[in-house]
Scaffold this motif. Structure first.
Motif, PDB file in Angstrom:
ATOM      1  N   GLY A  72      45.111  69.874  26.955  1.00 16.68           N
ATOM      2  CA  GLY A  72      44.545  68.692  26.648  1.00 16.68           C
ATOM      3  C   GLY A  72      45.544  67.571  25.766  1.00 16.68           C
ATOM      4  O   GLY A  72      45.950  66.467  25.944  1.00 16.68           O
ATOM      5  N   ASP A  73      46.365  68.687  24.711  1.00 15.89           N
ATOM      6  CA  ASP A  73      47.627  67.407  24.521  1.00 15.89           C
ATOM      7  C   ASP A  73      48.152  67.171  24.841  1.00 15.89           C
ATOM      8  O   ASP A  73      49.476  67.016  24.378  1.00 15.89           O
ATOM      9  N   GLN A  92      44.046  67.005  31.827  1.00 19.85           N
ATOM     10  CA  GLN A  92      41.989  66.278  31.065  1.00 19.85           C
ATOM     11  C   GLN A  92      41.006  66.883  32.259  1.00 19.85           C
ATOM     12  O   GLN A  92      40.267  66.951  32.126  1.00 19.85           O
ATOM     13  N   LEU A 115      46.565  73.092  23.224  1.00 16.73           N
ATOM     14  CA  LEU A 115      45.695  72.656  24.216  1.00 16.73           C
ATOM     15  C   LEU A 115      46.511  72.138  25.353  1.00 16.73           C
ATOM     16  O   LEU A 115      47.849  71.052  25.469  1.00 16.73           O
ATOM     17  N   ASP A 160      40.758  72.010  27.225  1.00 18.94           N
ATOM     18  CA  ASP A 160      40.750  73.143  25.637  1.00 18.94           C
ATOM     19  C   ASP A 160      41.529  74.066  26.343  1.00 18.94           C
ATOM     20  O   ASP A 160      41.175  74.669  25.283  1.00 18.94           O
ATOM     21  N   ARG A 161      42.235  74.139  26.823  1.00 14.29           N
ATOM     22  CA  ARG A 161      42.114  75.273  27.727  1.00 14.29           C
ATOM     23  C   ARG A 161      43.734  75.616  26.788  1.00 14.29           C
ATOM     24  O   ARG A 161      44.771  74.755  26.976  1.00 14.29           O
TER      25      ARG A 161
END
Ligand code: 6PG
Ligand code: NI
Length: 183
Positions: free
Chosen positions: A28-29, A41, A26, A45-46
Motif C-alpha cells: 500500500g505504500d 490497494q 507495504l 497491508d501485504r
C-alpha cells in the motif's frame, strides 16, 4: 579483549548477534511506483519488502550494512520491486551482494540511461555514485541482497519524477525488460 562480531547467514540473509533495525514497506505504500498503482490497494497491508540493518553508528566516513528481503509477487504483470532511489549525497556509491533468490538490479544515471544486472546468490554489484538503484524480484522465492553504503548517503526518492526508464514485467511466462515511453 574479544568482541563478538555481528553475524550474517549467507544462505538466507538473516542477521544476528547485535542490535538490529527492521523497516518493512507495504504494498500500500508503493502505489506510486507500479504501472497499475491502484492494484496495490487490493492488498495494502501485504509486505513487499523488509530491510534489516545492523544498528551501528553513522557519521562521516562510517558505513551501514543491511539486507533487503524483497518478497515474490506481481502487481498486474509487474514484478515486486523496491521504491528505488538516488542517494541524497549523489556522489556516494554502494555495493550489493546477491544472497538468495533471482532478480534484477536496475540502475539509472542522471542522464536517464538505465540498465540492469542479474542478481543471484554470489552476484556482486558496484553501484557507482550519481546512480539510482532498485531491486526487482523476478523469481518465485524471496530475493535477498546484502548492501554496504556510506552512512551519510541518505535517500532521495523524489528526483526521478518520471520514474525509472525501464520496467520489468512477466509476459507469456517470461521476464521482459521494457523501455518506458513518457508522454
Ligand atoms: C540504501 C540501500 C538499501 C535500500 C533498500 C530499500 O541506500 O539504503 O540501497 O538499503 O534502501 O533496498 O530500497 P528503497 O530505499 O529504495 O525503498
Ligand atoms: Ni542505496
Amino acid at each position: 579483549l574479544l568482541i563478538q562480531p555481528f553475524q550474517l547467514a549467507w544462505a538466507t540473509g538473516a542477521l544476528s548477534h547485535g542490535p538490529l533495525i527492521r523497516k518493512t514497506t507495504l504494498l500500500g505504500d508503493l502505489s506510486a511506483i507500479f504501472t497499475d498503482g491502484d492494484a496495490t490497494q487490493l492488498f495494502p497491508d501485504r509486505p513487499a519488502y523488509a530491510v534489516d540493518m545492523f544498528d551501528t553508528p553513522g557519521g562521516e566516513g562510517e558505513l551501514y550494512v543491511g539486507v533487503t528481503h524483497l518478497y515474490p509477487g506481481k502487481v498486474g504483470d509487474e514484478y515486486f520491486m523496491t521504491r528505488g532511489h538516488f542517494h541524497q549525497r549523489r556522489e556516494q556509491g554502494e555495493v550489493y551482494f546477491g544472497l538468495q533468490g533471482e532478480g534484477l538490479l536496475l540502475m539509472q544515471n542522471q542522464q536517464g540511461q538505465a540498465w540492469t544486472e542479474p542478481v543471484f546468490a554470489g552476484s556482486v554489484h558496484i553501484i557507482p555514485g550519481y546512480t539510482a538503484h532498485r531491486l526487482i524480484n523476478t523469481g518465485s522465492q524471496t530475493l535477498s541482497a546484502l548492501a554496504v553504503w556510506p552512512s551519510t548517503a541518505g535517500h532521495d526518492y523524489t528526483s526521478l519524477p518520471h520514474g525509472f526508464a525501464l520496467r520489468v514485467i512477466e509476459k507469456a511466462g517470461k521476464v521482459r525488460i521494457m523501455a518506458v515511453k513518457h508522454g
